[in-house]
Design an enzyme around this catalytic site. Sequence first.
Site, PDB file in Angstrom:
ATOM      1  N   ASN A   7       0.625 -12.260 -10.030  1.00  0.00           N
ATOM      2  CA  ASN A   7       0.562 -12.708  -8.642  1.00  0.00           C
ATOM      3  C   ASN A   7       1.913 -13.369  -8.342  1.00  0.00           C
ATOM      4  O   ASN A   7       2.159 -14.507  -8.745  1.00  0.00           O
ATOM      5  CB  ASN A   7      -0.597 -13.699  -8.474  1.00  0.00           C
ATOM      6  N   ARG A  91      -1.231  -8.418  -7.511  1.00  0.00           N
ATOM      7  CA  ARG A  91      -1.821  -8.810  -6.231  1.00  0.00           C
ATOM      8  C   ARG A  91      -0.756  -8.557  -5.165  1.00  0.00           C
ATOM      9  O   ARG A  91       0.345  -9.088  -5.251  1.00  0.00           O
ATOM     10  CB  ARG A  91      -2.188 -10.287  -6.239  1.00  0.00           C
ATOM     11  N   HIS A 180      -7.841 -12.380   1.639  1.00  0.00           N
ATOM     12  CA  HIS A 180      -8.749 -12.809   0.556  1.00  0.00           C
ATOM     13  C   HIS A 180      -9.768 -11.703   0.210  1.00  0.00           C
ATOM     14  O   HIS A 180     -10.844 -11.988  -0.313  1.00  0.00           O
ATOM     15  CB  HIS A 180      -9.559 -14.072   0.938  1.00  0.00           C
ATOM     16  N   ARG A 241      -3.499 -25.175   8.261  1.00  0.00           N
ATOM     17  CA  ARG A 241      -3.494 -24.171   9.334  1.00  0.00           C
ATOM     18  C   ARG A 241      -4.612 -24.484  10.322  1.00  0.00           C
ATOM     19  O   ARG A 241      -5.683 -24.952   9.921  1.00  0.00           O
ATOM     20  CB  ARG A 241      -3.700 -22.772   8.758  1.00  0.00           C
ATOM     21  N   GLU A 384     -10.301 -13.283  -8.788  1.00  0.00           N
ATOM     22  CA  GLU A 384      -9.512 -12.176  -8.242  1.00  0.00           C
ATOM     23  C   GLU A 384      -8.759 -11.439  -9.350  1.00  0.00           C
ATOM     24  O   GLU A 384      -8.597 -10.225  -9.291  1.00  0.00           O
ATOM     25  CB  GLU A 384      -8.516 -12.726  -7.203  1.00  0.00           C
TER      26      GLU A 384
END
Length: 398
Positions: A7, A91, A180, A241, A384
């Site tokens: 990743n 990823r 995601h 955010r 993941e």
Amino acid sequence: MKVLVLNCGSSSLKYQLFDMTNEEVLAKGLVERIGIEGSTIKHTKSGQAAVSSTTDIPNHKVAIRLVTEHLLDANHGALSSLNELSAVGHRVVHGGEKFAKSVIIDQEVLDVIEDCVPLAPLHNPANLMGIRAVLDVLPDVPQVAVFDTAFHQTMPPKAFTYGLPYHYYEEGRLRRYGFHGTSHFYVANRTAEILGRSIEELKIVTCHMGNGSSIAAVDGGKSVDTSLGFSTVPGILMGTRSGDLDPVMVLHLMEQEGISPKAMSHILHKESGVLGISGISSDLRDIEEAASTGNERATLALEMLCYGVRKYIGAYAAAMGGIDAVVFTAGIGENSILVRQMVGEGLEFLGATLDISRNNIRGKEAIVSTDGSRVKILVVPTNEELVIARDTRTLVKE
Ligand code: ADP
């Protein structure tokens, strides 16, 4: 079969080495401050203490070389030769509308990832640096890309189209993509396994709540809607955010205060959300603590977060025409007993009743609804990396 999962961020690289004969993690690590003074690597062989060092790591190629050296190390390594490495899985954040599933990386795939850079200007370039570094250091090892957006490509047009003039979608690729996806896919499928049901017969709302968060509606194993959109800003309140806003308010603010697009982007991505509301921190542990001592803005941030999640669960239950399970995952979803309780308290009308004592767990798989609850509520730690390793194994074996 051994698979390395990567990743890659712009200045960091996380890795896990899997033995796919039993899906065991043999080693993992994190390289930080790539291209910045004081670069570090922290490497852990499973069952051993971590080893850390500070060394010059000017780019991703040097980082990958260093990772391979650690993986081959006689004491803390996990490979006796690089020939043991069957594949590398990456990823990759954005696959646009081109990729609805994982793919073996070739020049054409590299070109499409490059073509998606305008859609993910911070992430795709870093992912590309990682892929190219592996091409340099391990030229004979096949590489696979697993996209964050791919799982959501099953959304119907009525869910992914924005109400702007249609040519902005046709020519500008402005639509909801969602993110995601690998996590939503994993926890939805794990939920079906835990419940002993087929994923095809389940309607699940998956709540991935970390620093970045998204809710997804997963009907019969397919994503039919999700709360992140063209960007990673909309949806529920996040660490820094904003979540959903009235877009005209952003224009108003820019005009009234003379804020540039770049500065506005910084406000939306880095100064808003839980941090912006509370004025304390983006970390939910700090917010829970401040709220417990009566801090009003911390309490407001917590209430906004949980109210937002509850609204999405209700909306997605309506979107799917029913709901069988709600699953919580990622840093907040897996660990915040309080958030799950505050979200769960308003869900009884849907047939979802949280069991307060079962909910008293952190970071492990559990059904946290009452026995009588028609809709099951679960906690499922996401994984993941395992999905990336599995897809990589499947594709290189084909
Ligand atoms: P990222 O999106 O960066 O991968 P994570 O999934 O690691 O983020 O989630 C980070 C969030 O999880 C932070 O807001 C952190 O406060 C929250 N978190 C972690 N542990 C706990 C806990 N025990 N209680 C409440 N929140 C927690």
